[in-house]
Design an enzyme around this catalytic site. Structure first.
Site, PDB file in Angstrom:
ATOM      1  N   GLY A  33       0.821  -1.213   0.000  1.00  0.00           N
ATOM      2  CA  GLY A  33       0.000   0.000   0.000  1.00  0.00           C
ATOM      3  C   GLY A  33       0.853   1.260   0.000  1.00  0.00           C
ATOM      4  O   GLY A  33       2.035   1.219  -0.338  1.00  0.00           O
ATOM      5  N   LEU A  35       0.499   3.642  -2.111  1.00  0.00           N
ATOM      6  CA  LEU A  35       0.911   3.530  -3.514  1.00  0.00           C
ATOM      7  C   LEU A  35       1.437   4.854  -4.068  1.00  0.00           C
ATOM      8  O   LEU A  35       0.891   5.920  -3.805  1.00  0.00           O
ATOM      9  CB  LEU A  35      -0.278   3.058  -4.356  1.00  0.00           C
ATOM     10  CG  LEU A  35      -0.890   1.709  -3.949  1.00  0.00           C
ATOM     11  CD1 LEU A  35      -2.025   1.337  -4.909  1.00  0.00           C
ATOM     12  CD2 LEU A  35       0.158   0.603  -3.898  1.00  0.00           C
ATOM     13  N   HIS A  36       2.519   4.748  -4.842  1.00  0.00           N
ATOM     14  CA  HIS A  36       3.083   5.909  -5.523  1.00  0.00           C
ATOM     15  C   HIS A  36       3.263   5.554  -7.006  1.00  0.00           C
ATOM     16  O   HIS A  36       2.912   4.432  -7.417  1.00  0.00           O
ATOM     17  CB  HIS A  36       4.406   6.330  -4.872  1.00  0.00           C
ATOM     18  CG  HIS A  36       5.359   5.185  -4.684  1.00  0.00           C
ATOM     19  ND1 HIS A  36       5.947   4.527  -5.734  1.00  0.00           N
ATOM     20  CD2 HIS A  36       5.805   4.563  -3.556  1.00  0.00           C
ATOM     21  CE1 HIS A  36       6.728   3.569  -5.277  1.00  0.00           C
ATOM     22  NE2 HIS A  36       6.653   3.548  -3.957  1.00  0.00           N
ATOM     23  N   HIS A  39       4.695   2.085  -7.914  1.00  0.00           N
ATOM     24  CA  HIS A  39       3.726   0.981  -7.914  1.00  0.00           C
ATOM     25  C   HIS A  39       2.851   1.055  -9.165  1.00  0.00           C
ATOM     26  O   HIS A  39       2.555   0.050  -9.789  1.00  0.00           O
ATOM     27  CB  HIS A  39       2.790   1.071  -6.695  1.00  0.00           C
ATOM     28  CG  HIS A  39       3.470   0.896  -5.375  1.00  0.00           C
ATOM     29  ND1 HIS A  39       3.544   1.898  -4.440  1.00  0.00           N
ATOM     30  CD2 HIS A  39       4.080  -0.181  -4.824  1.00  0.00           C
ATOM     31  CE1 HIS A  39       4.170   1.446  -3.371  1.00  0.00           C
ATOM     32  NE2 HIS A  39       4.513   0.192  -3.575  1.00  0.00           N
ATOM     33  N   GLU A 150      12.643  -2.776  -9.618  1.00  0.00           N
ATOM     34  CA  GLU A 150      14.095  -2.959  -9.429  1.00  0.00           C
ATOM     35  C   GLU A 150      14.617  -2.101  -8.286  1.00  0.00           C
ATOM     36  O   GLU A 150      15.751  -2.260  -7.864  1.00  0.00           O
ATOM     37  CB  GLU A 150      14.835  -2.589 -10.726  1.00  0.00           C
ATOM     38  CG  GLU A 150      14.652  -3.631 -11.804  1.00  0.00           C
ATOM     39  CD  GLU A 150      15.413  -3.299 -13.071  1.00  0.00           C
ATOM     40  OE1 GLU A 150      15.896  -2.144 -13.199  1.00  0.00           O
ATOM     41  OE2 GLU A 150      15.493  -4.183 -13.938  1.00  0.00           O
ATOM     42  N   LYS A 151      13.800  -1.184  -7.808  1.00  0.00           N
ATOM     43  CA  LYS A 151      14.196  -0.377  -6.647  1.00  0.00           C
ATOM     44  C   LYS A 151      14.617  -1.297  -5.494  1.00  0.00           C
ATOM     45  O   LYS A 151      15.566  -1.025  -4.767  1.00  0.00           O
ATOM     46  CB  LYS A 151      13.010   0.519  -6.263  1.00  0.00           C
ATOM     47  CG  LYS A 151      12.871   0.894  -4.823  1.00  0.00           C
ATOM     48  CD  LYS A 151      13.647   2.120  -4.497  1.00  0.00           C
ATOM     49  CE  LYS A 151      13.470   2.644  -3.098  1.00  0.00           C
ATOM     50  NZ  LYS A 151      12.934   1.760  -2.107  1.00  0.00           N
ATOM     51  N   ILE A 178      11.295   3.991 -10.552  1.00  0.00           N
ATOM     52  CA  ILE A 178      10.732   5.298 -10.943  1.00  0.00           C
ATOM     53  C   ILE A 178      11.239   6.333  -9.925  1.00  0.00           C
ATOM     54  O   ILE A 178      11.243   6.065  -8.716  1.00  0.00           O
ATOM     55  CB  ILE A 178       9.188   5.254 -10.950  1.00  0.00           C
ATOM     56  CG1 ILE A 178       8.684   4.120 -11.852  1.00  0.00           C
ATOM     57  CG2 ILE A 178       8.599   6.594 -11.397  1.00  0.00           C
ATOM     58  CD1 ILE A 178       9.006   4.263 -13.328  1.00  0.00           C
ATOM     59  N   MET A 186      11.398   6.573  -5.888  1.00  0.00           N
ATOM     60  CA  MET A 186      10.086   6.587  -5.224  1.00  0.00           C
ATOM     61  C   MET A 186       9.973   5.422  -4.262  1.00  0.00           C
ATOM     62  O   MET A 186      10.403   4.310  -4.554  1.00  0.00           O
ATOM     63  CB  MET A 186       8.977   6.524  -6.253  1.00  0.00           C
ATOM     64  CG  MET A 186       8.853   7.820  -6.988  1.00  0.00           C
ATOM     65  SD  MET A 186       7.311   7.909  -7.889  1.00  0.00           S
ATOM     66  CE  MET A 186       7.606   9.438  -8.792  1.00  0.00           C
ATOM     67  N   ARG A 189       8.217   4.881   1.896  1.00  0.00           N
ATOM     68  CA  ARG A 189       8.879   5.454   3.071  1.00  0.00           C
ATOM     69  C   ARG A 189       9.190   6.945   2.908  1.00  0.00           C
ATOM     70  O   ARG A 189       9.431   7.639   3.899  1.00  0.00           O
ATOM     71  CB  ARG A 189      10.185   4.717   3.369  1.00  0.00           C
ATOM     72  CG  ARG A 189       9.959   3.367   3.993  1.00  0.00           C
ATOM     73  CD  ARG A 189      11.252   2.629   4.186  1.00  0.00           C
ATOM     74  NE  ARG A 189      10.984   1.227   4.469  1.00  0.00           N
ATOM     75  CZ  ARG A 189      10.729   0.735   5.662  1.00  0.00           C
ATOM     76  NH1 ARG A 189      10.741   1.523   6.716  1.00  0.00           N
ATOM     77  NH2 ARG A 189      10.476  -0.539   5.833  1.00  0.00           N
TER      78      ARG A 189
END
Ligand code: PAF
Length: 287
Positions: A33, A35-36, A39, A150-151, A178, A186, A189
């Protein structure tokens, strides 16, 4: 239109059974959750590749190694549902703990080797929690493809290994990180950063980018690492959990990027742990 919210495994299975019967492919985007756009880029990738898309929202207690971190994790379900509306996803699965870890749950999924380094070394038990919940989400959704950023590159590798080792018939798809306009990766947190800390946060990606350029120019890693840690510290980061150059294949520590490699960093800023990783061009070994 707000997407259908599914809260129980029984309801979820009811939906997926019909989709499978109709020969439709299913994509899953597992999230916690808050979400940014990172996501949402996974949701867009899932929509482009699959007939049906399920987004899961579950703040997984097993992957937090500090109770305060779990308590403080942002929870924004209504806003998340609003953000998903424009993607016309087929279900948002928001299980409570009893749907994932029913009374008497006693199984732990643990991926060896690659979890001993980086975040695995600094967050004991974290990747067991991730592998356990993701294996459950894969089997509960019976998805054909799972989408991950990939973050969290180490997480992506752990999930790929887990699915292969357990013969879960799913393709795990990695999608690019992203970033905000100022370079900050992004992350849910980021919502926890104060205004002052938010201004300092892009220094992490800035320093990583500079180190990557110097590696590409042939410099060796150790002195660059020391300088990067000093710069981050003087820029307001308190603890640097790691700033490392590692191979993409097995996450082995490298001094030069003589094979596909990435820079990985985790650092604390005003009480918030930020992580990032970037690709480094391969520099063939000389001689
Ligand atoms: O990356 C995350 O948000 C979580 O680790 C995941 C994959 C949803 C598992 O809880």
């Amino acid at each position: 239109m707000t997407p259908p919210i599914v809260r129980t495994l029984a309801e979820l299975r009811n939906a997926t059974r019909g989709w499978h019967r109709a020969g439709e492919s299913i994509g899953v985007v597992p999230t916690m959750g808050a979400l940014h756009d990172g996501h949402l880029s996974l949701v867009a990738a899932a929509k482009a590749a699959c007939d049906r898309v399920i987004v899961t929202i579950f703040v997984n207690p097993k992957q937090f190694n500090q109770a305060s971190d779990l308590d403080n994790y942002p929870r924004t379900e209504e806003e998340d549902a609003r953000k998903l509306a424009r993607f016309a996803v087929d279900a948002v699965y928001v299980p409570d703990v009893s749907q994932i870890y029913p009374e008497g749950f006693a199984t732990n999924v643990s991926v060896g080797g690659m979890t001993d380094v980086l975040c695995g070394a600094h967050r004991p038990g974290h990747f067991d929690g991730v592998a356990t919940v993701v294996s459950k989400l894969f089997t509960q959704t019976s998805a054909d493809k799972g989408f991950f950023g990939e973050k969290d590159f180490q997480q992506l590798m752990v999930v790929q290994r887990m699915a292969r080792d357990l013969d879960i018939p799913i393709e795990v798809v990695g999608c690019p990180t992203i970033r905000e306009e100022d370079g900050l990766a992004m992350s849910s947190r980021n919502l926890l950063l104060s205004d002052r800390a938010r201004i300092k946060a892009p220094l992490l990606s800035e320093v990583m980018q500079e180190v990557a350029e110097k590696l590409a120019a042939g410099e060796s890693f150790a002195p660059l690492q020391a300088a990067a840690v000093a710069r981050l510290t003087s820029g307001g980061f308190t603890d640097i959990d790691y700033f490392e150059l590692r191979s993409c294949a097995a996450l082995e520590a490298l001094e030069w990027p003589t094979e596909p490699a990435r820079l990985f960093a985790a650092a604390w800023l005003a009480g918030v742990r930020l992580i990032d990783n970037i690709d480094v061009p391969v520099v063939p070994a000389s001689g």
